[in-house]
Design a protein around this motif. Structure first.
Motif, PDB file in Angstrom:
ATOM      1  N   SER A  30      49.624  38.094  54.699  1.00 50.30           N
ATOM      2  CA  SER A  30      48.771  37.626  55.786  1.00 50.30           C
ATOM      3  C   SER A  30      47.976  36.398  55.379  1.00 50.30           C
ATOM      4  O   SER A  30      47.646  35.551  56.225  1.00 50.30           O
ATOM      5  CB  SER A  30      47.841  38.747  56.237  1.00 50.30           C
ATOM      6  N   LEU A  31      47.618  36.296  54.116  1.00 49.74           N
ATOM      7  CA  LEU A  31      47.166  35.059  53.477  1.00 49.74           C
ATOM      8  C   LEU A  31      47.920  35.035  52.149  1.00 49.74           C
ATOM      9  O   LEU A  31      47.963  36.046  51.447  1.00 49.74           O
ATOM     10  CB  LEU A  31      45.662  35.036  53.207  1.00 49.74           C
ATOM     11  N   GLN A  32      48.489  33.906  51.799  1.00 51.54           N
ATOM     12  CA  GLN A  32      49.336  33.922  50.607  1.00 51.54           C
ATOM     13  C   GLN A  32      48.503  33.865  49.338  1.00 51.54           C
ATOM     14  O   GLN A  32      47.623  33.022  49.195  1.00 51.54           O
ATOM     15  CB  GLN A  32      50.354  32.790  50.634  1.00 51.54           C
ATOM     16  N   SER A  33      48.825  34.755  48.413  1.00 50.73           N
ATOM     17  CA  SER A  33      48.041  34.902  47.191  1.00 50.73           C
ATOM     18  C   SER A  33      48.611  34.078  46.042  1.00 50.73           C
ATOM     19  O   SER A  33      48.020  33.081  45.624  1.00 50.73           O
ATOM     20  CB  SER A  33      47.969  36.381  46.804  1.00 50.73           C
ATOM     21  N   CYS A  34      49.784  34.473  45.530  1.00 51.07           N
ATOM     22  CA  CYS A  34      50.338  33.774  44.367  1.00 51.07           C
ATOM     23  C   CYS A  34      50.664  32.321  44.670  1.00 51.07           C
ATOM     24  O   CYS A  34      50.755  31.501  43.765  1.00 51.07           O
ATOM     25  CB  CYS A  34      51.584  34.500  43.877  1.00 51.07           C
ATOM     26  N   GLY A  35      50.857  31.997  45.922  1.00 52.07           N
ATOM     27  CA  GLY A  35      51.105  30.602  46.304  1.00 52.07           C
ATOM     28  C   GLY A  35      49.875  29.727  46.223  1.00 52.07           C
ATOM     29  O   GLY A  35      49.965  28.516  46.466  1.00 52.07           O
ATOM     30  N   GLY A  36      48.711  30.342  45.920  1.00 51.20           N
ATOM     31  CA  GLY A  36      47.500  29.536  45.748  1.00 51.20           C
ATOM     32  C   GLY A  36      46.386  29.854  46.717  1.00 51.20           C
ATOM     33  O   GLY A  36      45.630  28.953  47.092  1.00 51.20           O
ATOM     34  N   GLN A  37      46.269  31.136  47.137  1.00 50.49           N
ATOM     35  CA  GLN A  37      45.191  31.533  48.050  1.00 50.49           C
ATOM     36  C   GLN A  37      45.241  30.695  49.336  1.00 50.49           C
ATOM     37  O   GLN A  37      44.260  30.069  49.735  1.00 50.49           O
ATOM     38  CB  GLN A  37      43.832  31.397  47.375  1.00 50.49           C
ATOM     39  N   ILE A  38      46.380  30.675  49.981  1.00 51.96           N
ATOM     40  CA  ILE A  38      46.592  29.817  51.144  1.00 51.96           C
ATOM     41  C   ILE A  38      46.117  30.511  52.417  1.00 51.96           C
ATOM     42  O   ILE A  38      46.536  31.633  52.722  1.00 51.96           O
ATOM     43  CB  ILE A  38      48.079  29.437  51.290  1.00 51.96           C
TER      44      ILE A  38
END
Length: 920
Positions: free
Chosen positions: A701-709
């Motif tokens: 729902s919010l991307q974590s490993c991609g950089g807290q997107i």
């Protein structure tokens, strides 16, 4: 013309190299260093009579290393002008073969003070070269070479040339080789090895071991000989040579795991190499008395050989096994099983039996770890033989030593101290219950040994506790007292790290350059072994705070009552499913319980495939959905990075909607959500063109490993519409962000105004207890009812359910969702103020207590190295953060929701100080 002039002329004429020439030492070759404007080289002029095939072997080995995907550091072959690796040149005394190699920077090992870490690095380097040579072959590799350890019998004939005081030690080493090593060598793995990692052929720089030089002795040999040669020379200069090289062996094993059979001969091979070095040096110096180069190393080699005198080969074997993570004594397991299987039927040792609890095997003191136990005894209590035995010693110093055997013939011993022995003598055979004597004093000291090396060791050092508790095992195996089990000796951080290195896969990493030894957690803080607190801004698992008493209490109460599975009716799991359903929007209400987020996403994939009948899955770039094979296949963060195997056929990667560094950027482009979602439509269209359709679209729902997107507004709404129109289901991965973390909503997907078809939950559900869930619609769930039962042994067990219910209660009662919103706003405001003062901060983004701080250089280039430095510097100030994103340049902030205002300020101050400091 001088030798230097001749060497310079050869380099220029045949290799096109021109520069300053300086002499280098050599045994029989003429070696020179050539410094040119373009670099430095070694010019080698080999002694007359050198076999060209042997030189070709060296060159072929070096070329093989250079051709590896990740070549180990080693000299590189410089071709002559005509492309050949070597040329024949004129030289006083006869023609010589000339070769040129690249120069390697560094100091010889002989000039450095070897630390444990440097020795471990040496082991890794030697193993790296041997590993790279594993598939190398050459016609000359099996040549006769006296320096090959398999040539020990021939070299042993030179023992009469050795000094009188060394000769017995040399002969002992060769005798042991013949009796113990030679019969075992044929069964060991063989390959070409470097075979000459001595103190002049190992180069060291500021970062560690820079590499190995001199491949003149490469040879086909048992693989373990590479480690043995390095270990033998590394023993020099140490008071305890064997223990000194244990880190080297451990380092070698990290890269090329050593087999138990190799460890069985490794010590003897090291000692044999020392003996061979002494013999060959004496022989060659006798032939050429004026060549002092032939005596290099010999003082250190001889001292090492002397200091090894009297070393038990069995104890050496145990030390080596322990160093790489095997149990020290390989026979100890059979002895324990003799008791644990019930094969041994011991009778009581003491008569009358004391009700007082014995001391515990493995108890610690300031001096070390106690081995064995003390049995409290009344005056003149009788000591009896517990098992069939043969007396091996009695009477001396009030102790008795008995030898026993397992059913398989493995020997073990019981040792009794403070015994006034009866009329028993060495060699006597005893039956269970036979009298040994009476206790002298108030207690009997009892030990159970798997090897006689433990007879005189009643107190082990903390560093070698694992070794000695394998040699002297828990005597409660013999006593069978419910209150008498062994203590577990503690380990400090270095010991833990060493044992972890030996028993864990290297694929499991540790955070921070100097790993933390964490022993306790409370609220938003972790505490190390010294009691120092660290503010934990990393742990989104302990959602309601470390060791929350309500969660701990709920799990403890249920664990003391019942833990079973979902095949029985139980209130806890049914109530937990109802509570989760209350927190989710309609029509999400059917629950499956598992143990981890990875399992949850794996099950979600199965549900989607069962519902749609399709197998293709859409994911976002840089996504991570779990460590199972099925989820690595959905995770570009894994399959597109180092060690990954690339995108699977049924996985289709959509553009990551990154408003800061993506193709479309906030403040510059408009309608970002719809335009980024067009990537989803494009992937679906490509599938349709091949007659396929998506089973699912997976997205955090919010991307974590991609950089807290944080996705642009409308992105998920548009993406979901594309997927559903094509017949796929939409999966929201809430493993990282669910349960109120985002503050404004309980679930991350609610920020985008969407309702997924499947929701996966994990990390925070149990506050550290392994609990995860999949929640879906009745329609999707019904599609899964195919006749194949779904069952998860631990998923939904009552203990997990009670922990999960307690977490939900705490979130509600302590208003942690609102706290996440307030503390998140405080952090975001503070971070944006810091961005105005520190240009390294490129972007600040987040929702609630899910925050990313992207560090950037000019042009938004990723500041990867500064981010790593910031993480370490903030840790030094008592705050734990992590880094992530495709370039590891995003500071990742996702703390327990119990964060206080003062905690926010502590972090902001620590980050400000770090960014202001000179090292950034």
């Amino acid at each position: 013309m001088t030798e230097l002039d001749r060497a310079a002329e050869i380099a220029h004429r045949h290799y096109g190299l021109e520069g300053r020439v300086r002499p280098l030492p050599g045994e029989s070759d003429r070696n020179f260093r050539l410094s040119t404007a373009g670099g430095r080289y070694v010019v080698k002029l080999h002694a007359p009579g050198t076999d060209p095939a042997e030189l070709d072997l060296q060159d072929a080995a070096l070329l093989h290393l250079a051709g590896r995907a990740d070549p180990p550091p080693a000299p590189r072959v410089v071709p002559a002008a005509d492309g050949r690796c070597s040329v024949t040149v004129s030289w006083p005394g006869g023609p010589r073969i000339a070769r040129v190699l690249t120069w390697m920077d560094g100091r010889p090992w002989a000039e450095v003070e070897p630390t444990g870490e440097l020795l471990r690095d040496l082991g890794r380097r030697v193993a790296g070269v041997d590993l790279a040579l594993r598939d190398f072959t050459h016609p000359a590799m099996r040549r006769e070479l006296l320096w090959n350890l398999t040539s020990a019998p021939q070299v042993a004939e030179l023992a009469p040339l050795v000094a009188d005081d060394l000769r017995p030690l040399v002969r002992e080493a060769f005798d042991r080789y013949g009796e113990h090593v030679a019969p075992r060598l044929a069964a060991l793995p063989h390959q070409v090895v470097h075979n000459d990692a001595n103190e002049l052929n190992i180069l060291v720089d500021d970062s560690g071991v820079a590499g190995l030089i001199d491949f003149g002795d490469v040879v086909w040999s048992p693989r373990v000989c590479g480690a043995a040669v390095a270990g033998a020379y590394a023993m020099q200069g140490h008071d305890d040579p064997l223990r000194a090289v244990l880190p080297l062996v451990s380092g070698y094993d990290e890269v090329t795991p050593l087999l138990p059979a190799e460890l069985e001969v490794l010590f003897d091979l090291m000692r044999t190499r020392l003996a061979m070095s002494v013999c060959l040096s004496a022989y060659r110096h006798r032939q050429d008395p004026g060549n002092d180069y032939l005596l290099v190393s010999q003082g250190g080699v001889a001292r090492a050989l002397r200091r090894l005198a009297g070393t038990s080969p069995d104890l050496a074997h145990f030390l080596l096994r322990d160093a790489v993570g095997f149990e020290a004594n390989p026979l100890a397991r059979a002895v324990r099983q003799h008791f644990e299987s019930g094969a041994a039927r011991p009778v009581p040792v003491l008569e009358p039996r004391s009700d007082a609890a014995p001391t515990r095997h493995g108890e610690e003191s300031d001096k070390g770890v106690r081995l064995g136990c003390d049995l409290h005894a009344g005056e003149a209590a009788t000591v009896r033989c517990p098992l069939p035995a043969v007396v091996r010693a009695s009477g001396r110093d009030s102790y008795v030593l008995l030898e026993h055997r397992t059913d398989g013939g493995v020997p073990f011993w019981t040792l009794y101290r403070h015994v006034d022995a009866a009329s028993i003598n060495p060699g006597d055979e005893l039956a269970p219950g036979d009298r040994l004597g009476t206790v002298t004093g108030s207690h009997l000291n009892l030990r159970l040994l798997t090897h006689l090396a433990g007879v005189d060791v009643g107190l082990a050092s903390h560093a070698e506790a694992d070794l000695w508790t394998s040699v002297s095992i828990d005597p409660n195996l013999l006593l069978g007292r419910p209150d008498g089990g062994a203590a577990r000796p503690r380990k400090d951080a270095p010991a833990l790290r060493a044992r972890r290195r030996a028993t864990f896969s290297g694929a499991l990493g540790l955070a921070y350059r100097e790993p933390l030894h964490i022993v306790r957690g409370e609220g938003a803080y972790l505490y190390d072994a010294s009691g120092r607190p660290y503010l934990d801004l990393v742990n989104n698992v302990c959602h309601v705070g470390h060791a929350h008493p309500r969660v701990v209490g709920a799990a403890h109460r249920q664990a003391a009552r019942l833990n079973t599975n979902t095949r029985y009716l139980h209130e806890s799991v049914v109530e937990y499913a109802r509570r989760l359903g209350e927190l989710l929007p309609d029509p999400l209400r059917v629950c499956f319980f598992v143990n981890s987020g990875s399992e949850a996403n794996d099950l979600a994939l199965r549900l989607a495939m069962a519902h749609t009948g399709a197998e293709d899955v859409l994911v976002l770039d840089h996504a991570y959905h779990g460590h199972l094979t099925s989820q690595i296949a959905l995770s570009p963060y894994k399959f597109d990075r180092r060690g990954g195997r690339g995108r699977p056929r049924t996985t289709h990667v959509c553009e990551l909607p990154d408003p800061y560094r993506g193709r479309l950027r906030a403040g510059r482009d408009d309608d970002l959500g719809r335009r980024y979602a067009a990537s989803v439509a494009e992937r679906i269209a490509a599938l349709a063109a091949r007659g396929r359709r998506p089973a699912a679209y997976f997205a955090e729902s919010l991307q974590s490993c991609g950089g807290q997107i944080v996705y642009p507004d409308g992105y998920l709404r548009e993406a979901f519409e594309h997927v559903r129109r094509a017949g796929g289901v939409c999966v929201a991965d809430e493993v990282q962000v669910g349960l109120g973390r985002v503050g404004r909503h309980f679930w991350g997907f609610e920020l985008q105004g969407v309702v997924p078809d499947i929701v996966t939950l994990g990390k925070p559900l149990g506050n550290g207890h392994p609990l995860a869930a999949v929640v879906t619609t009745p329609e999707v769930a019904r599609s899964f009812e195919t006749g194949m039962e779904y069952f998860n042994t631990f998923g939904g067990n009552p203990v997990s359910a009670e922990a999960g219910l307690a977490v939900l209660d705490v979130i509600r009662d302590e208003r942690l969702q609102a706290r996440a919103r307030d503390r998140g706003n405080r952090l975001l405001r503070g971070l944006r103020r810091l961005r105005e003062r520190h240009p390294l901060i490129g972007d600040v983004r987040g929702e609630g207590l899910f925050i990313g701080v992207e560090l950037s250089l000019d042009g938004r280039a990723p500041a990867t190295a500064p981010a790593a430095a910031v993480k370490e510097a903030v840790k030094a100030r008592g705050v734990l953060i992590s880094t992530d994103g495709p370039d590891d340049n995003v500071l990742k902030i996702k703390p327990p929701l119990v964060l206080a205002e003062a905690d926010c300020d502590l972090f902001l101050d620590a980050l400000d100080e770090t960014l202001t400091s000179a090292f950034i």
